[in-house]
Design an enzyme around this catalytic site. Structure first.
Site, PDB file in Angstrom:
ATOM      1  N   HIS A  17       0.856  -1.531  -0.249  1.00 47.59           N
ATOM      2  CA  HIS A  17       0.201  -0.365  -0.111  1.00 47.59           C
ATOM      3  C   HIS A  17       1.067   1.775   0.330  1.00 47.59           C
ATOM      4  O   HIS A  17       0.158   2.507   0.036  1.00 47.59           O
ATOM      5  CB  HIS A  17      -1.039  -0.017   1.403  1.00 47.59           C
ATOM      6  CG  HIS A  17      -1.731  -0.933   1.394  1.00 47.59           C
ATOM      7  ND1 HIS A  17      -2.685  -1.290   2.462  1.00 47.59           N
ATOM      8  CD2 HIS A  17      -2.314  -2.108   0.838  1.00 47.59           C
ATOM      9  CE1 HIS A  17      -2.868  -2.447   2.335  1.00 47.59           C
ATOM     10  NE2 HIS A  17      -3.239  -2.462   0.924  1.00 47.59           N
ATOM     11  N   TRP A 134      -2.084 -16.175   0.106  1.00 54.31           N
ATOM     12  CA  TRP A 134      -3.188 -14.829   0.340  1.00 54.31           C
ATOM     13  C   TRP A 134      -4.346 -14.653  -1.182  1.00 54.31           C
ATOM     14  O   TRP A 134      -3.783 -14.886  -2.479  1.00 54.31           O
ATOM     15  CB  TRP A 134      -2.776 -13.314  -0.177  1.00 54.31           C
ATOM     16  CG  TRP A 134      -2.249 -12.511   1.436  1.00 54.31           C
ATOM     17  CD1 TRP A 134      -2.518 -11.259   1.879  1.00 54.31           C
ATOM     18  CD2 TRP A 134      -1.107 -13.334   2.377  1.00 54.31           C
ATOM     19  NE1 TRP A 134      -1.765 -11.496   3.159  1.00 54.31           N
ATOM     20  CE2 TRP A 134      -1.142 -12.279   3.843  1.00 54.31           C
ATOM     21  CE3 TRP A 134      -0.598 -14.376   2.610  1.00 54.31           C
ATOM     22  CZ2 TRP A 134      -0.200 -12.753   4.540  1.00 54.31           C
ATOM     23  CZ3 TRP A 134       0.450 -15.098   3.971  1.00 54.31           C
ATOM     24  CH2 TRP A 134       0.186 -13.908   4.685  1.00 54.31           C
ATOM     25  N   TYR A 136      -6.532 -13.527  -3.998  1.00 54.46           N
ATOM     26  CA  TYR A 136      -7.918 -12.145  -3.987  1.00 54.46           C
ATOM     27  C   TYR A 136      -8.136 -12.484  -5.369  1.00 54.46           C
ATOM     28  O   TYR A 136      -7.447 -12.428  -6.608  1.00 54.46           O
ATOM     29  CB  TYR A 136      -7.008 -11.205  -4.170  1.00 54.46           C
ATOM     30  CG  TYR A 136      -6.331 -10.501  -2.822  1.00 54.46           C
ATOM     31  CD1 TYR A 136      -7.572 -10.143  -1.310  1.00 54.46           C
ATOM     32  CD2 TYR A 136      -5.482 -10.094  -2.111  1.00 54.46           C
ATOM     33  CE1 TYR A 136      -6.810 -10.026  -0.113  1.00 54.46           C
ATOM     34  CE2 TYR A 136      -4.433 -10.197  -1.105  1.00 54.46           C
ATOM     35  CZ  TYR A 136      -5.674 -10.199   0.460  1.00 54.46           C
ATOM     36  OH  TYR A 136      -5.764  -9.504   1.422  1.00 54.46           O
ATOM     37  N   ARG A 138      -8.968 -10.577  -7.983  1.00 55.64           N
ATOM     38  CA  ARG A 138      -8.716  -9.026  -8.423  1.00 55.64           C
ATOM     39  C   ARG A 138      -7.926  -8.456  -9.693  1.00 55.64           C
ATOM     40  O   ARG A 138      -7.919  -9.717 -10.188  1.00 55.64           O
ATOM     41  CB  ARG A 138      -7.839  -8.469  -7.229  1.00 55.64           C
ATOM     42  CG  ARG A 138      -7.747  -7.344  -6.991  1.00 55.64           C
ATOM     43  CD  ARG A 138      -6.456  -6.923  -6.465  1.00 55.64           C
ATOM     44  NE  ARG A 138      -7.626  -7.279  -5.102  1.00 55.64           N
ATOM     45  CZ  ARG A 138      -6.503  -6.362  -4.011  1.00 55.64           C
ATOM     46  NH1 ARG A 138      -5.650  -6.177  -3.870  1.00 55.64           N
ATOM     47  NH2 ARG A 138      -8.035  -6.512  -2.917  1.00 55.64           N
ATOM     48  N   LYS A 167      -5.733 -17.390   2.734  1.00 58.47           N
ATOM     49  CA  LYS A 167      -6.359 -15.760   3.440  1.00 58.47           C
ATOM     50  C   LYS A 167      -6.883 -15.293   2.641  1.00 58.47           C
ATOM     51  O   LYS A 167      -6.772 -15.177   1.188  1.00 58.47           O
ATOM     52  CB  LYS A 167      -4.494 -14.990   3.615  1.00 58.47           C
ATOM     53  CG  LYS A 167      -5.227 -13.729   5.031  1.00 58.47           C
ATOM     54  CD  LYS A 167      -4.870 -12.565   4.337  1.00 58.47           C
ATOM     55  CE  LYS A 167      -5.492 -11.891   3.270  1.00 58.47           C
ATOM     56  NZ  LYS A 167      -4.596 -10.201   3.790  1.00 58.47           N
ATOM     57  N   GLY A 194      -8.897  -5.763   7.283  1.00 58.99           N
ATOM     58  CA  GLY A 194      -9.145  -5.336   6.675  1.00 58.99           C
ATOM     59  C   GLY A 194      -8.790  -3.556   6.887  1.00 58.99           C
ATOM     60  O   GLY A 194      -7.908  -3.737   7.806  1.00 58.99           O
TER      61      GLY A 194
HETATM   62  P1  FBP Z   1      -4.464  -5.976   6.423  1.00 59.44           P
HETATM   63  O1  FBP Z   1      -5.313  -6.280   8.123  1.00 59.44           O
HETATM   64  O2  FBP Z   1      -3.963  -4.385   7.080  1.00 59.44           O
HETATM   65  O3  FBP Z   1      -6.631  -4.922   5.933  1.00 59.44           O
HETATM   66  O4  FBP Z   1      -3.188  -6.511   6.201  1.00 59.44           O
HETATM   67  C1  FBP Z   1      -4.152  -7.977   5.999  1.00 59.44           C
HETATM   68  C2  FBP Z   1      -3.383  -7.741   4.389  1.00 59.44           C
HETATM   69  O5  FBP Z   1      -3.723  -8.963   3.716  1.00 59.44           O
HETATM   70  C3  FBP Z   1      -1.878  -7.531   4.591  1.00 59.44           C
HETATM   71  O6  FBP Z   1      -0.800  -9.073   4.491  1.00 59.44           O
HETATM   72  C4  FBP Z   1      -1.612  -7.138   2.829  1.00 59.44           C
HETATM   73  O7  FBP Z   1      -0.814  -5.878   2.495  1.00 59.44           O
HETATM   74  C5  FBP Z   1      -2.619  -6.456   2.676  1.00 59.44           C
HETATM   75  O8  FBP Z   1      -4.004  -7.235   3.440  1.00 59.44           O
HETATM   76  C6  FBP Z   1      -3.646  -6.719   1.347  1.00 59.44           C
HETATM   77  O9  FBP Z   1      -4.486  -5.651   1.095  1.00 59.44           O
HETATM   78  P2  FBP Z   1      -5.180  -5.089  -0.232  1.00 59.44           P
HETATM   79  O10 FBP Z   1      -6.777  -5.966  -0.425  1.00 59.44           O
HETATM   80  O11 FBP Z   1      -5.302  -3.587   0.598  1.00 59.44           O
HETATM   81  O12 FBP Z   1      -4.412  -5.663  -1.299  1.00 59.44           O
END
Ligand code: FBP
Length: 244
Positions: A17, A134, A136, A138, A167, A194
């Site tokens: 970020h 992780w 997502y 996206r 995650k 989040g």
């Molecule tokens: P947060 O609890 O701050 O959301 O962090 C968890 C996380 O998975 C981090 O490991 C990662 O940097 C961020 O969220 C990714 O968030 P985004 O959805 O904005 O890519």
């Protein structure tokens, strides 16, 4: 992992970020590592550079989860790709207990990311290193990143590709999150923290996540942006391990 449950402290946001997430205090990795090592976290998620410069004094106090790929959010979401930035060998050399890898499911770079990940996953197996994905939905082909359909698909992809833990973003209700947990089967599901909420909102979400059968959380901003990070971590610990 402790008694099948997970509470990770994430501080990879500096890359993911940019420094906008930090204040004068929590911009210092030592501040966050102090919290993570004293508050019962089962892992600290770091990118390689921060791990190399800061982690050594905390070894043995909190397990290290080394993030092996990354990206900035300067590149538009439509084209999103997270490139490998470290190896499983780096993780082993640093004494990490697990590796983390982000997949953008449904992005234009999905094929490349799957190929990159397959090599990482194979190497992690060779070293007996657990893999946390992780996952997502996206990119320009994804209509709704947080719908139960797309999050369930992303969770299932992690199972199919060999992750031990996935995650994902929370889908907003216990009922919908149960579908995500069911999709992932033997791959344990943890929720993202989040952006910063009030303690009451965040803990209510945590209870819903755990009621859905999830294994825990990877939380960053809600802990280290909190005025009382230890207090919030202790409350979350009670929700996850069921001793409220
Ligand atoms: P947060 O609890 O701050 O959301 O962090 C968890 C996380 O998975 C981090 O490991 C990662 O940097 C961020 O969220 C990714 O968030 P985004 O959805 O904005 O890519």
């Amino acid at each position: 992992m402790k008694r099948g449950k997970v509470m990770l402290c994430a501080m990879d946001q500096g890359l993911e970020h940019g420094p906008r997430d930090f204040n004068e205090q929590n911009i210092d990795p030592d501040y966050v590592l102090e919290v993570a090592s004293k508050c019962g976290f089962t892992g600290m998620v770091l990118h390689k550079g921060v791990a190399l410069k800061y982690f050594e004094p905390y070894a043995g106090k909190v397990p290290l989860v080394l993030k092996l790929n990354g990206r900035t959010n300067i590149v538009p979401k439509e084209e999103i790709y997270s490139s490998p930035v470290a190896s499983v060998r780096d993780a082993v050399a640093m004494g990490a207990d697990a590796v983390g890898y982000t997949l953008y499911v449904g992005s234009p770079s999905e094929a490349q990311m799957f190929e990159d990940f397959a090599m990482i996953e194979q190497e992690a197996r060779d070293y007996g290193m657990p893999v946390i994905v992780w996952s997502y939905p996206r990119g320009k082909y994804v209509a709704d990143e947080k719908s139960v359909e797309s999050v369930s698909y992303a969770a299932r992809v992690a199972l199919e590709l060999g992750a031990d833990i996935v995650k994902v973003n929370y889908t907003g209700s216990t009922e919908s999150f149960k579908k995500v947990v069911a999709a992932a089967q033997k791959c344990r599901v943890i929720s993202a923290g989040g952006s910063k909420q009030t303690d009451a909102e965040f803990l209510a979400k945590a209870r819903e996540v755990m009621a859905a059968g999830a294994a825990g959380f990877a939380v960053g901003r809600n802990v280290w942006q909190n005025e009382d990070p230890s207090g919030l971590a202790e409350s979350l610990r009670k929700v996850i391990w069921g001793k409220e």
